[in-house]
Design a protein around this motif. Structure first.
Motif, PDB file in Angstrom:
ATOM      1  N   GLY A   1       6.309   7.159  -9.845  1.00  0.00           N
ATOM      2  CA  GLY A   1       5.761   8.461 -10.206  1.00  0.00           C
ATOM      3  C   GLY A   1       4.232   8.515 -10.142  1.00  0.00           C
ATOM      4  N   SER A   2       3.583   7.368 -10.154  1.00  0.00           N
ATOM      5  CA  SER A   2       2.125   7.364 -10.137  1.00  0.00           C
ATOM      6  C   SER A   2       1.569   7.605  -8.733  1.00  0.00           C
ATOM      7  N   GLY A   3       2.427   7.482  -7.723  1.00  0.00           N
ATOM      8  CA  GLY A   3       1.957   7.608  -6.352  1.00  0.00           C
ATOM      9  C   GLY A   3       1.431   6.311  -5.789  1.00  0.00           C
ATOM     10  N   LEU A   4       1.255   5.315  -6.640  1.00  0.00           N
ATOM     11  CA  LEU A   4       0.788   4.005  -6.204  1.00  0.00           C
ATOM     12  C   LEU A   4       1.680   2.911  -6.786  1.00  0.00           C
ATOM     13  N   GLY A   5       2.984   3.138  -6.705  1.00  0.00           N
ATOM     14  CA  GLY A   5       3.931   2.143  -7.191  1.00  0.00           C
ATOM     15  C   GLY A   5       4.355   1.217  -6.070  1.00  0.00           C
ATOM     16  N   LYS A   6       5.359   0.418  -6.325  1.00  0.00           N
ATOM     17  CA  LYS A   6       5.922  -0.535  -5.382  1.00  0.00           C
ATOM     18  C   LYS A   6       4.871  -1.440  -4.757  1.00  0.00           C
ATOM     19  N   THR A   7       4.311  -1.088  -3.591  1.00  0.00           N
ATOM     20  CA  THR A   7       3.343  -1.973  -2.934  1.00  0.00           C
ATOM     21  C   THR A   7       1.918  -1.744  -3.422  1.00  0.00           C
ATOM     22  N   ALA A   8       1.732  -0.775  -4.302  1.00  0.00           N
ATOM     23  CA  ALA A   8       0.438  -0.514  -4.941  1.00  0.00           C
ATOM     24  C   ALA A   8      -0.682  -0.243  -3.928  1.00  0.00           C
ATOM     25  N   GLY A   9      -0.348   0.444  -2.839  1.00  0.00           N
ATOM     26  CA  GLY A   9      -1.366   0.812  -1.861  1.00  0.00           C
ATOM     27  C   GLY A   9      -1.769  -0.308  -0.927  1.00  0.00           C
ATOM     28  N   ARG A  10      -1.051  -1.451  -0.963  1.00  0.00           N
ATOM     29  CA  ARG A  10      -1.420  -2.594  -0.130  1.00  0.00           C
ATOM     30  C   ARG A  10      -0.631  -2.655   1.171  1.00  0.00           C
ATOM     31  N   GLY A  11       0.300  -1.752   1.385  1.00  0.00           N
ATOM     32  CA  GLY A  11       1.124  -1.805   2.583  1.00  0.00           C
ATOM     33  C   GLY A  11       2.193  -2.870   2.458  1.00  0.00           C
ATOM     34  N   HIS A  12       2.840  -3.194   3.585  1.00  0.00           N
ATOM     35  CA  HIS A  12       3.934  -4.170   3.574  1.00  0.00           C
ATOM     36  C   HIS A  12       3.506  -5.480   4.218  1.00  0.00           C
ATOM     37  N   LYS A  13       3.826  -6.581   3.618  1.00  0.00           N
ATOM     38  CA  LYS A  13       3.620  -7.934   4.138  1.00  0.00           C
ATOM     39  C   LYS A  13       2.169  -8.208   4.548  1.00  0.00           C
ATOM     40  N   GLY A  14       1.926  -9.396   5.024  1.00  0.00           N
ATOM     41  CA  GLY A  14       0.613  -9.780   5.512  1.00  0.00           C
ATOM     42  C   GLY A  14      -0.276 -10.385   4.447  1.00  0.00           C
ATOM     43  N   GLN A  15      -1.340 -11.021   4.896  1.00  0.00           N
ATOM     44  CA  GLN A  15      -2.231 -11.744   3.998  1.00  0.00           C
ATOM     45  C   GLN A  15      -2.881 -10.815   2.974  1.00  0.00           C
ATOM     46  N   LYS A  16      -3.260  -9.602   3.399  1.00  0.00           N
ATOM     47  CA  LYS A  16      -3.967  -8.706   2.483  1.00  0.00           C
ATOM     48  C   LYS A  16      -3.047  -8.072   1.452  1.00  0.00           C
ATOM     49  N   SER A  17      -1.727  -8.219   1.626  1.00  0.00           N
ATOM     50  CA  SER A  17      -0.810  -7.670   0.628  1.00  0.00           C
ATOM     51  C   SER A  17      -0.546  -8.661  -0.499  1.00  0.00           C
ATOM     52  N   ARG A  18      -0.866  -9.920  -0.282  1.00  0.00           N
ATOM     53  CA  ARG A  18      -0.566 -10.969  -1.280  1.00  0.00           C
ATOM     54  C   ARG A  18      -1.671 -11.047  -2.331  1.00  0.00           C
ATOM     55  N   SER A  19      -1.296 -11.518  -3.500  1.00  0.00           N
ATOM     56  CA  SER A  19      -2.317 -11.760  -4.515  1.00  0.00           C
ATOM     57  C   SER A  19      -3.087 -13.010  -4.103  1.00  0.00           C
ATOM     58  N   GLY A  20      -4.392 -12.937  -4.197  1.00  0.00           N
ATOM     59  CA  GLY A  20      -5.216 -14.070  -3.785  1.00  0.00           C
ATOM     60  C   GLY A  20      -5.386 -14.154  -2.286  1.00  0.00           C
ATOM     61  N   GLY A  21      -4.854 -13.213  -1.543  1.00  0.00           N
ATOM     62  CA  GLY A  21      -4.965 -13.253  -0.089  1.00  0.00           C
ATOM     63  C   GLY A  21      -6.259 -12.607   0.360  1.00  0.00           C
TER      64      GLY A  21
ATOM     65  N   HIS B   1     -12.902  11.181 -15.439  1.00  0.00           N
ATOM     66  CA  HIS B   1     -11.541  11.278 -14.933  1.00  0.00           C
ATOM     67  C   HIS B   1     -10.824   9.963 -15.186  1.00  0.00           C
ATOM     68  N   ALA B   2      -9.527  10.032 -15.212  1.00  0.00           N
ATOM     69  CA  ALA B   2      -8.711   8.863 -15.544  1.00  0.00           C
ATOM     70  C   ALA B   2      -8.803   7.825 -14.430  1.00  0.00           C
ATOM     71  N   LYS B   3      -8.825   6.554 -14.826  1.00  0.00           N
ATOM     72  CA  LYS B   3      -8.878   5.457 -13.889  1.00  0.00           C
ATOM     73  C   LYS B   3      -7.555   5.380 -13.129  1.00  0.00           C
ATOM     74  N   ARG B   4      -7.642   5.041 -11.829  1.00  0.00           N
ATOM     75  CA  ARG B   4      -6.429   4.907 -11.019  1.00  0.00           C
ATOM     76  C   ARG B   4      -5.665   3.663 -11.441  1.00  0.00           C
ATOM     77  N   ARG B   5      -4.405   3.844 -11.839  1.00  0.00           N
ATOM     78  CA  ARG B   5      -3.584   2.720 -12.307  1.00  0.00           C
ATOM     79  C   ARG B   5      -2.560   2.399 -11.228  1.00  0.00           C
ATOM     80  N   VAL B   6      -2.821   1.339 -10.472  1.00  0.00           N
ATOM     81  CA  VAL B   6      -1.920   0.984  -9.377  1.00  0.00           C
ATOM     82  C   VAL B   6      -0.789   0.104  -9.877  1.00  0.00           C
ATOM     83  N   GLY B   7       0.332   0.167  -9.176  1.00  0.00           N
ATOM     84  CA  GLY B   7       1.485  -0.672  -9.505  1.00  0.00           C
ATOM     85  C   GLY B   7       2.149  -0.307 -10.814  1.00  0.00           C
ATOM     86  N   ARG B   8       2.147   0.989 -11.162  1.00  0.00           N
ATOM     87  CA  ARG B   8       2.742   1.408 -12.434  1.00  0.00           C
ATOM     88  C   ARG B   8       3.884   2.394 -12.216  1.00  0.00           C
ATOM     89  N   GLY B   9       4.670   2.161 -11.180  1.00  0.00           N
ATOM     90  CA  GLY B   9       5.873   2.976 -10.985  1.00  0.00           C
ATOM     91  C   GLY B   9       5.718   4.018  -9.894  1.00  0.00           C
TER      92      GLY B   9
END
Length: 143
Positions: free
Chosen positions: A24-44, A14-22
């Motif tokens: 229409g993918s269902g995992l755009g914008k926050t890419a499944g990380r929710g809003h704000k907070g340490q776990k939403s940041r890169s390197g957090g 099956h196709a790999k889940r591609r997060v942060g790709r718009g």
């Protein structure tokens, strides 16, 4: 069947889940990380057991107990266990084969518990003072 016609079974790939790709993918914008907070940041990230700066549980609780690394190397054998064995020359290997002690045991001490009414010869085993007296009273020996 040719090598160039081989395909994996249907449904096994099956196709790999591609997060942060718009959106229409269902995992755009926050890419499944929710809003704000340490776990939403890169390197957090934080280490396991980190509780946001408060004193962690493993440091709040008192330290108790001790587990000896050699606890499985030693075993005690009763006189009644020796009485039940079918052999007269008893060593560590004989005790392991009879299932009296575990396979990892290296040192055995005979304790005075139960009765011994037959002659046995112990080789490479230690015994308490009372057990030694009981073995010798029955005509046995410790080597």
């Amino acid at each position: 069947m040719q090598l160039n016609t081989l395909k994996p079974a249907i449904g096994s790939k099956h196709a790999k889940r591609r997060v942060g790709r718009g959106i229409g993918s269902g995992l755009g914008k926050t890419a499944g990380r929710g809003h704000k907070g340490q776990k939403s940041r890169s390197g957090g990230f934080h280490k396991v057991g980190f509780e946001g700066g408060q004193m962690p549980m493993y440091r709040r609780l008192p330290k108790r107990g001790f587990t000896s690394l050699g606890q499985h190397l030693y075993a005690q054998v009763r006189l009644s266990d020796l009485q039940a064995l079918p052999v007269d020359d008893i060593d560590l290997q004989a005790l392991k084969q009879a299932g009296v002690v575990g396979q990892a045991v290296r040192y055995v001490k005979v304790i005075k518990s139960g009765e011994l009414s037959r002659k046995v010869a112990l080789k490479g085993l230690t015994a308490t003072v009372g057990a030694k007296a009981a073995i010798e009273a029955a005509g046995g020996s410790l080597v």
